[in-house]
Design a protein around this motif. Structure first.
Motif, PDB file in Angstrom:
ATOM      1  N   MET A   1      53.406  70.843  55.158  1.00  0.00           N
ATOM      2  CA  MET A   1      54.640  71.562  55.450  1.00  0.00           C
ATOM      3  C   MET A   1      54.430  73.050  55.211  1.00  0.00           C
ATOM      4  SD  MET A   1      58.439  70.933  53.883  1.00  0.00           S
ATOM      5  CE  MET A   1      57.932  71.314  52.216  1.00  0.00           C
ATOM      6  N   ASN A   2      54.947  73.850  56.123  1.00  0.00           N
ATOM      7  CA  ASN A   2      54.820  75.298  56.053  1.00  0.00           C
ATOM      8  C   ASN A   2      56.220  75.894  55.959  1.00  0.00           C
ATOM      9  OD1 ASN A   2      54.137  77.973  56.284  1.00  0.00           O
ATOM     10  ND2 ASN A   2      53.469  77.856  58.399  1.00  0.00           N
ATOM     11  N   ARG A   3      56.786  75.887  54.757  1.00  0.00           N
ATOM     12  CA  ARG A   3      58.180  76.310  54.585  1.00  0.00           C
ATOM     13  C   ARG A   3      58.398  77.760  55.010  1.00  0.00           C
ATOM     14  NH1 ARG A   3      62.024  74.045  51.512  1.00  0.00           N
ATOM     15  NH2 ARG A   3      61.295  72.169  52.548  1.00  0.00           N
ATOM     16  N   ALA A   4      57.383  78.609  54.897  1.00  0.00           N
ATOM     17  CA  ALA A   4      57.548  80.000  55.309  1.00  0.00           C
ATOM     18  C   ALA A   4      57.886  80.103  56.793  1.00  0.00           C
ATOM     19  CB  ALA A   4      56.281  80.800  55.000  1.00  0.00           C
ATOM     20  N   ALA A   5      57.479  79.106  57.581  1.00  0.00           N
ATOM     21  CA  ALA A   5      57.810  79.127  59.006  1.00  0.00           C
ATOM     22  C   ALA A   5      59.314  79.070  59.236  1.00  0.00           C
ATOM     23  CB  ALA A   5      57.118  77.962  59.712  1.00  0.00           C
ATOM     24  N   LEU A   6      60.063  78.497  58.290  1.00  0.00           N
ATOM     25  CA  LEU A   6      61.512  78.445  58.422  1.00  0.00           C
ATOM     26  C   LEU A   6      62.096  79.847  58.461  1.00  0.00           C
ATOM     27  CD1 LEU A   6      64.187  76.918  58.516  1.00  0.00           C
ATOM     28  CD2 LEU A   6      64.105  76.737  56.027  1.00  0.00           C
ATOM     29  N   MET A   7      61.536  80.751  57.676  1.00  0.00           N
ATOM     30  CA  MET A   7      62.035  82.127  57.670  1.00  0.00           C
ATOM     31  C   MET A   7      61.784  82.795  59.015  1.00  0.00           C
ATOM     32  SD  MET A   7      61.187  83.453  53.806  1.00  0.00           S
ATOM     33  CE  MET A   7      59.533  82.783  53.679  1.00  0.00           C
ATOM     34  N   VAL A   8      60.651  82.462  59.648  1.00  0.00           N
ATOM     35  CA  VAL A   8      60.356  83.013  60.969  1.00  0.00           C
ATOM     36  C   VAL A   8      61.326  82.449  61.998  1.00  0.00           C
ATOM     37  CG1 VAL A   8      58.602  83.222  62.774  1.00  0.00           C
ATOM     38  CG2 VAL A   8      57.923  83.299  60.369  1.00  0.00           C
ATOM     39  N   LEU A   9      61.523  81.125  61.961  1.00  0.00           N
ATOM     40  CA  LEU A   9      62.363  80.465  62.957  1.00  0.00           C
ATOM     41  C   LEU A   9      63.819  80.886  62.841  1.00  0.00           C
ATOM     42  CD1 LEU A   9      62.266  78.340  65.227  1.00  0.00           C
ATOM     43  CD2 LEU A   9      62.676  76.599  63.480  1.00  0.00           C
ATOM     44  N   ALA A  10      64.314  81.070  61.613  1.00  0.00           N
ATOM     45  CA  ALA A  10      65.720  81.406  61.405  1.00  0.00           C
ATOM     46  C   ALA A  10      65.993  82.912  61.414  1.00  0.00           C
ATOM     47  CB  ALA A  10      66.204  80.821  60.076  1.00  0.00           C
ATOM     48  N   ASP A  11      64.952  83.712  61.488  1.00  0.00           N
ATOM     49  CA  ASP A  11      65.111  85.167  61.477  1.00  0.00           C
ATOM     50  C   ASP A  11      65.836  85.621  62.739  1.00  0.00           C
ATOM     51  OD1 ASP A  11      64.754  87.972  61.480  1.00  0.00           O
ATOM     52  OD2 ASP A  11      62.825  87.814  60.485  1.00  0.00           O
ATOM     53  N   GLY A  12      66.843  86.448  62.581  1.00  0.00           N
ATOM     54  CA  GLY A  12      67.569  86.967  63.725  1.00  0.00           C
ATOM     55  C   GLY A  12      66.709  87.772  64.670  1.00  0.00           C
ATOM     56  N   ARG A  13      65.534  88.213  64.205  1.00  0.00           N
ATOM     57  CA  ARG A  13      64.635  88.978  65.075  1.00  0.00           C
ATOM     58  C   ARG A  13      63.662  88.085  65.833  1.00  0.00           C
ATOM     59  NH1 ARG A  13      63.312  92.718  60.003  1.00  0.00           N
ATOM     60  NH2 ARG A  13      63.489  90.604  59.159  1.00  0.00           N
ATOM     61  N   PHE A  14      63.692  86.767  65.597  1.00  0.00           N
ATOM     62  CA  PHE A  14      62.876  85.854  66.374  1.00  0.00           C
ATOM     63  C   PHE A  14      63.337  85.944  67.829  1.00  0.00           C
ATOM     64  CE2 PHE A  14      61.647  81.486  67.783  1.00  0.00           C
ATOM     65  CZ  PHE A  14      60.291  81.559  67.489  1.00  0.00           C
ATOM     66  N   PRO A  15      62.434  86.220  68.774  1.00  0.00           N
ATOM     67  CA  PRO A  15      62.863  86.548  70.148  1.00  0.00           C
ATOM     68  C   PRO A  15      63.278  85.334  70.955  1.00  0.00           C
ATOM     69  CG  PRO A  15      60.469  86.571  70.014  1.00  0.00           C
ATOM     70  CD  PRO A  15      60.967  86.334  68.604  1.00  0.00           C
ATOM     71  N   ALA A  16      64.343  84.668  70.502  1.00  0.00           N
ATOM     72  CA  ALA A  16      64.810  83.460  71.178  1.00  0.00           C
ATOM     73  C   ALA A  16      66.075  83.703  71.993  1.00  0.00           C
ATOM     74  CB  ALA A  16      65.055  82.357  70.153  1.00  0.00           C
ATOM     75  N   GLY A  17      66.506  84.947  72.122  1.00  0.00           N
ATOM     76  CA  GLY A  17      67.616  85.277  73.008  1.00  0.00           C
ATOM     77  C   GLY A  17      68.999  85.196  72.402  1.00  0.00           C
ATOM     78  N   GLY A  18      69.108  84.783  71.141  1.00  0.00           N
ATOM     79  CA  GLY A  18      70.426  84.607  70.545  1.00  0.00           C
ATOM     80  C   GLY A  18      71.239  85.881  70.442  1.00  0.00           C
ATOM     81  N   HIS A  19      70.572  87.036  70.382  1.00  0.00           N
ATOM     82  CA  HIS A  19      71.291  88.308  70.233  1.00  0.00           C
ATOM     83  C   HIS A  19      72.210  88.601  71.413  1.00  0.00           C
ATOM     84  CE1 HIS A  19      67.860  89.322  72.788  1.00  0.00           C
ATOM     85  NE2 HIS A  19      68.592  90.321  73.233  1.00  0.00           N
ATOM     86  N   ALA A  20      71.962  87.956  72.550  1.00  0.00           N
ATOM     87  CA  ALA A  20      72.771  88.206  73.743  1.00  0.00           C
ATOM     88  C   ALA A  20      73.993  87.303  73.827  1.00  0.00           C
ATOM     89  CB  ALA A  20      71.916  88.025  74.995  1.00  0.00           C
ATOM     90  N   HIS A  21      74.178  86.438  72.841  1.00  0.00           N
ATOM     91  CA  HIS A  21      75.271  85.466  72.866  1.00  0.00           C
ATOM     92  C   HIS A  21      76.145  85.637  71.624  1.00  0.00           C
ATOM     93  CE1 HIS A  21      73.640  82.993  76.242  1.00  0.00           C
ATOM     94  NE2 HIS A  21      72.545  83.625  75.868  1.00  0.00           N
ATOM     95  N   SER A  22      77.452  85.448  71.795  1.00  0.00           N
ATOM     96  CA  SER A  22      78.383  85.622  70.668  1.00  0.00           C
ATOM     97  C   SER A  22      78.889  84.306  70.107  1.00  0.00           C
ATOM     98  CB  SER A  22      79.569  86.481  71.099  1.00  0.00           C
ATOM     99  OG  SER A  22      80.496  85.733  71.870  1.00  0.00           O
ATOM    100  N   GLY A  23      78.501  83.186  70.716  1.00  0.00           N
ATOM    101  CA  GLY A  23      78.985  81.897  70.238  1.00  0.00           C
ATOM    102  C   GLY A  23      80.493  81.738  70.323  1.00  0.00           C
ATOM    103  N   GLY A  24      81.090  82.349  71.305  1.00  0.00           N
ATOM    104  CA  GLY A  24      82.537  82.260  71.479  1.00  0.00           C
ATOM    105  C   GLY A  24      83.320  83.350  70.778  1.00  0.00           C
ATOM    106  N   ALA A  25      82.634  84.190  70.010  1.00  0.00           N
ATOM    107  CA  ALA A  25      83.348  85.218  69.249  1.00  0.00           C
ATOM    108  C   ALA A  25      83.957  86.292  70.150  1.00  0.00           C
ATOM    109  CB  ALA A  25      82.409  85.861  68.228  1.00  0.00           C
TER     110      ALA A  25
END
Length: 224
Positions: A1-25
């Motif tokens: 298990m590589n728990r440090a990878a969780l910080m990468v995956l959950a980081d808001g700067r991970f380039p997964a496109g979430g910054h362009a979405h407001s989740g209904g806000a």
């Protein structure tokens, strides 16, 4: 298990496109349902226990080794409106690009080939978590947190809300997030042997309705 990878995956700067979405806000701000930190907290708490719970269960099941194509079908069944299905697949496609760059794996490659237009984002997140050596609980945490951190960040931009207040909202949700991630991980662990009926299927009709309305706006700051 590589728990440090969780910080990468959950980081808001991970380039997964979430910054362009407001989740209904964005729609909630326009309707006057989010006006300050207190109403943001109420919105995020409701979203966490509905859309967030569903996403966390799907991600946990994928990280547990569940069939991602069956999970993608389960995600479709839990996403009744076209606007949210389209957004989830766009986000899944972008998540796939980022995940394959970070943690190349045969499972990610197979899912990308089977769903060239994008699988649902929580499913891709769960497969990415598995490729990164994370647990189903880790995947549940990442999915649940993304479901509230995205709207909180969006409201900072939409209302010029103090970022310290938005961060305090997320901190106050920590206990709920802990409990929800544990429940989602338990359900996800059962999926490979018991099927999709064990996964959460909580609904948020107001999010569904406003997502369709938001998609028709001629001008908007966020994609969803």
């Amino acid at each position: 298990m590589n728990r440090a990878a969780l910080m990468v995956l959950a980081d808001g700067r991970f380039p997964a496109g979430g910054h362009a979405h407001s989740g209904g806000a964005e729609a909630a701000v326009a309707a006057g349902r989010i006006t300050d930190a207190a109403s943001l907290e109420a919105f995020c708490r409701g979203r966490l226990h509905t859309a967030g719970l569903v996403a966390a269960g799907l991600a946990a099941a994928a990280a547990a080794g569940g069939d991602p194509l069956a999970l993608d079908d389960a995600a479709d069944a839990r996403t009744p409106v076209p606007a949210l299905r389209a957004a989830a697949r766009r986000l899944g496609r972008q998540m796939m690009r980022a995940a394959r760059a970070a943690w190349p794996s045969a499972e990610l490659a197979a899912l990308a080939a089977a769903r060239p237009r994008g699988a649902h984002q929580p499913v891709v997140l769960g497969v990415a978590a598995r490729a990164a050596g994370l647990t189903p609980l880790d995947a549940a945490y990442a999915a649940a947190y993304e479901n509230v951190s995205g709207p909180a960040t969006a409201v900072v931009r939409l209302l010029s809300l103090d970022p310290f207040d938005a961060t305090a909202v997320l901190a106050r949700l920590a206990g709920d997030l802990d409990r929800l991630a544990a429940d989602a991980a338990a359900a996800g662990a059962r999926f490979p042997t018991e099927g999709p009926h064990v996964l959460p299927a909580a609904s948020a009709p107001l999010l569904d309705i406003t997502a369709e309305q938001h998609a028709a706006w001629p001008v908007r700051l966020f994609a969803s």
